[in-house]
Design a protein around this motif. Structure first.
Motif, short mmCIF file in Angstrom:
data_model
loop_
_atom_site.label_atom_id
_atom_site.label_comp_id
_atom_site.label_asym_id
_atom_site.label_seq_id
_atom_site.Cartn_x
_atom_site.Cartn_y
_atom_site.Cartn_z
N ALA A 65 -10.88 22.19 -51.58
CA ALA A 65 -11.34 21.58 -50.34
C ALA A 65 -10.29 21.81 -49.26
O ALA A 65 -9.10 21.94 -49.55
CB ALA A 65 -11.57 20.08 -50.53
N GLU A 66 -10.77 21.87 -48.03
CA GLU A 66 -9.84 21.89 -46.90
C GLU A 66 -9.31 20.47 -46.72
O GLU A 66 -10.08 19.51 -46.73
CB GLU A 66 -10.54 22.36 -45.63
CG GLU A 66 -10.92 23.82 -45.65
CD GLU A 66 -11.62 24.26 -44.38
OE1 GLU A 66 -11.64 23.45 -43.40
OE2 GLU A 66 -12.14 25.38 -44.34
N GLY A 83 -4.56 22.74 -44.81
CA GLY A 83 -4.69 23.90 -45.70
C GLY A 83 -5.84 23.71 -46.66
O GLY A 83 -6.68 22.83 -46.48
N ARG A 84 -5.88 24.55 -47.68
CA ARG A 84 -6.90 24.42 -48.72
C ARG A 84 -6.20 24.19 -50.05
O ARG A 84 -5.28 24.92 -50.40
CB ARG A 84 -7.81 25.65 -48.80
CG ARG A 84 -8.86 25.57 -49.91
CD ARG A 84 -9.94 26.63 -49.78
NE ARG A 84 -10.91 26.29 -48.75
CZ ARG A 84 -11.99 25.53 -48.95
NH1 ARG A 84 -12.21 25.00 -50.16
NH2 ARG A 84 -12.82 25.26 -47.97
N MET A 85 -6.68 23.18 -50.78
CA MET A 85 -6.06 22.78 -52.03
C MET A 85 -7.08 22.81 -53.16
O MET A 85 -8.27 22.58 -52.95
CB MET A 85 -5.50 21.37 -51.92
CG MET A 85 -4.41 21.20 -50.89
SD MET A 85 -2.90 22.07 -51.33
CE MET A 85 -2.52 21.27 -52.89
N ASN A 86 -6.60 23.08 -54.36
CA ASN A 86 -7.40 22.98 -55.58
C ASN A 86 -7.13 21.63 -56.24
O ASN A 86 -5.98 21.21 -56.36
CB ASN A 86 -7.04 24.10 -56.57
CG ASN A 86 -7.34 25.47 -56.02
OD1 ASN A 86 -8.38 25.71 -55.41
ND2 ASN A 86 -6.42 26.41 -56.22
N PHE A 87 -8.20 20.98 -56.68
CA PHE A 87 -8.09 19.68 -57.33
C PHE A 87 -8.75 19.70 -58.70
O PHE A 87 -9.40 20.67 -59.08
CB PHE A 87 -8.73 18.59 -56.46
CG PHE A 87 -8.08 18.44 -55.12
CD1 PHE A 87 -6.91 17.73 -54.97
CD2 PHE A 87 -8.63 19.04 -53.99
CE1 PHE A 87 -6.29 17.58 -53.74
CE2 PHE A 87 -8.03 18.91 -52.76
CZ PHE A 87 -6.86 18.18 -52.63
N ASN A 88 -8.56 18.61 -59.44
CA ASN A 88 -9.10 18.44 -60.80
C ASN A 88 -8.42 19.36 -61.80
O ASN A 88 -8.98 19.66 -62.85
CB ASN A 88 -10.62 18.65 -60.86
CG ASN A 88 -11.38 17.39 -60.49
OD1 ASN A 88 -10.79 16.41 -60.08
ND2 ASN A 88 -12.70 17.43 -60.63
N ASN A 240 -15.49 20.97 -46.46
CA ASN A 240 -15.77 22.33 -46.93
C ASN A 240 -15.37 22.52 -48.39
O ASN A 240 -14.58 23.40 -48.74
CB ASN A 240 -15.06 23.36 -46.03
CG ASN A 240 -15.58 23.33 -44.61
OD1 ASN A 240 -16.75 23.03 -44.36
ND2 ASN A 240 -14.72 23.64 -43.65
N PHE A 241 -15.96 21.70 -49.26
CA PHE A 241 -15.71 21.80 -50.70
C PHE A 241 -16.26 23.11 -51.24
O PHE A 241 -17.29 23.61 -50.77
CB PHE A 241 -16.36 20.62 -51.42
CG PHE A 241 -15.81 19.28 -51.02
CD1 PHE A 241 -14.74 18.72 -51.70
CD2 PHE A 241 -16.35 18.57 -49.94
CE1 PHE A 241 -14.21 17.49 -51.32
CE2 PHE A 241 -15.83 17.35 -49.57
CZ PHE A 241 -14.75 16.80 -50.26
N GLY A 242 -15.56 23.66 -52.23
CA GLY A 242 -16.01 24.92 -52.81
C GLY A 242 -15.31 25.21 -54.12
O GLY A 242 -14.67 24.35 -54.71
N ALA A 243 -15.46 26.44 -54.57
CA ALA A 243 -14.85 26.87 -55.83
C ALA A 243 -13.33 26.92 -55.67
O ALA A 243 -12.81 27.04 -54.54
CB ALA A 243 -15.37 28.24 -56.23
N PRO A 244 -12.58 26.83 -56.77
CA PRO A 244 -11.13 26.94 -56.69
C PRO A 244 -10.71 28.26 -56.05
O PRO A 244 -11.37 29.28 -56.20
CB PRO A 244 -10.67 26.87 -58.14
CG PRO A 244 -11.79 26.20 -58.87
CD PRO A 244 -13.04 26.62 -58.17
N VAL A 245 -9.60 28.24 -55.33
CA VAL A 245 -9.08 29.45 -54.69
C VAL A 245 -7.85 29.91 -55.46
O VAL A 245 -7.08 29.09 -55.99
CB VAL A 245 -8.72 29.19 -53.22
CG1 VAL A 245 -9.97 28.90 -52.42
CG2 VAL A 245 -7.73 28.05 -53.08
N PRO A 246 -7.64 31.22 -55.57
CA PRO A 246 -6.45 31.71 -56.27
C PRO A 246 -5.18 31.38 -55.51
O PRO A 246 -5.14 31.47 -54.29
CB PRO A 246 -6.70 33.22 -56.35
CG PRO A 246 -7.63 33.52 -55.22
CD PRO A 246 -8.49 32.31 -55.07
N VAL A 247 -4.15 31.00 -56.24
CA VAL A 247 -2.85 30.68 -55.65
C VAL A 247 -1.78 31.33 -56.51
O VAL A 247 -1.78 31.16 -57.74
CB VAL A 247 -2.60 29.17 -55.58
CG1 VAL A 247 -1.30 28.88 -54.84
CG2 VAL A 247 -3.76 28.44 -54.91
#
Length: 251
Positions: A65-66, A83-88, A240-247
């Motif tokens: 999510a942003e 920014g955009r972060m991955n959760f869970n 703007n929830f979505g799929a995980p983003v690569p980091v």
């Protein structure tokens, strides 16, 4: 430069992982946003949707999510993080920028970029468009899971029916608002890092508001604490929830 990057990384970790930053900067007063600014002040009927069911049935899969966090001392906006972060996951990961507001004096202003991995953070300064060198810091494994805003929502629900404020519009969509005071002891199993900070400063409780959407995701979080005679306030929004983003670590 290295000291500044390290300090900024610490602020980012505090905001993201503890749910609270203090914004310790000197600045001219600026109006702080309120729930009425960003969310409808007129609750819809409580039956609009069941917030308990939404939280219980939230998809446990990883998502991104942003995120935007505005950190205030009193009414003074000190730091903005976005920014955009991955959760869970085992720990929140992602890529964020952290910068002081326009009201912060020039000699105290800074802008940084941070990459958060599960085991480390990488931060560099951004000075007039010129990026500094990446600085690596280890990430305390005890921080994993602290940015669980859903746990804050459940904690408020457990306080009783008085925290239920009904549905409001957040970002144009309905979200259920929960509002109450969280005590130091109640926070122990939800946010250990903030619990330790509260113990160290003698902070007994703080005001907390959480807005949960129909998918069981927290879309807005507000928190006000009085620490060492100063009022610290965070306003966190998710969209703007979505799929995980690569980091990945910088090359």
């Amino acid at each position: 430069m290295r000291q500044l990057a390290t300090t900024a990384a610490g602020i980012a970790a505090a905001v993201l992982l503890s749910g609270c930053g203090t914004g310790e900067t000197d600045a001219a007063p600026a109006p702080a946003p309120t729930a009425k600014n960003e969310a409808s002040a007129t609750p819809a009927p409580e039956s609009a949707f069941e917030v308990e069911a939404a939280l219980k049935n939230a998809d446990p899969a990883r998502y991104s999510a942003e995120i935007r966090t505005e950190t205030y001392t009193g009414s003074i906006l000190g730091v903005v993080m976005s920014g955009r972060m991955n959760f869970n996951g085992p720990a929140p990961t992602g890529r964020i920028t952290l910068e002081t507001s326009d009201s912060v004096p020039e000699n105290q202003a800074f802008s940084t970029e941070t990459i958060l991995l599960e085991d480390a953070t990488y931060t560099r300064t951004l000075d007039d468009g010129a990026a500094g060198e990446w600085q690596r810091m280890g990430r305390d494994s005890s921080a994993a899971g602290l940015a669980d805003y859903g746990a804050y929502a459940q904690l408020l629900l457990d306080l009783g029916p008085e925290v239920r404020k009904g549905t409001e519009k957040v970002g144009g969509a309905p979200a259920y608002r929960l509002s109450g005071n969280v005590t130091q002891d109640q926070l122990r199993t939800v946010d250990r890092r903030l619990y330790d900070r509260m113990r160290a400063t003698g902070t007994e409780d703080f005001a907390c508001d959480v807005w949960v959407n129909e998918s069981g995701r927290v879309v807005r979080f507000e928190q006000v604490l009085e620490m060492a005679g100063k009022s610290a306030r965070n306003v966190v929004t998710f969209q703007n929830f979505g799929a995980p983003v690569p980091v990945s670590a910088p090359e």
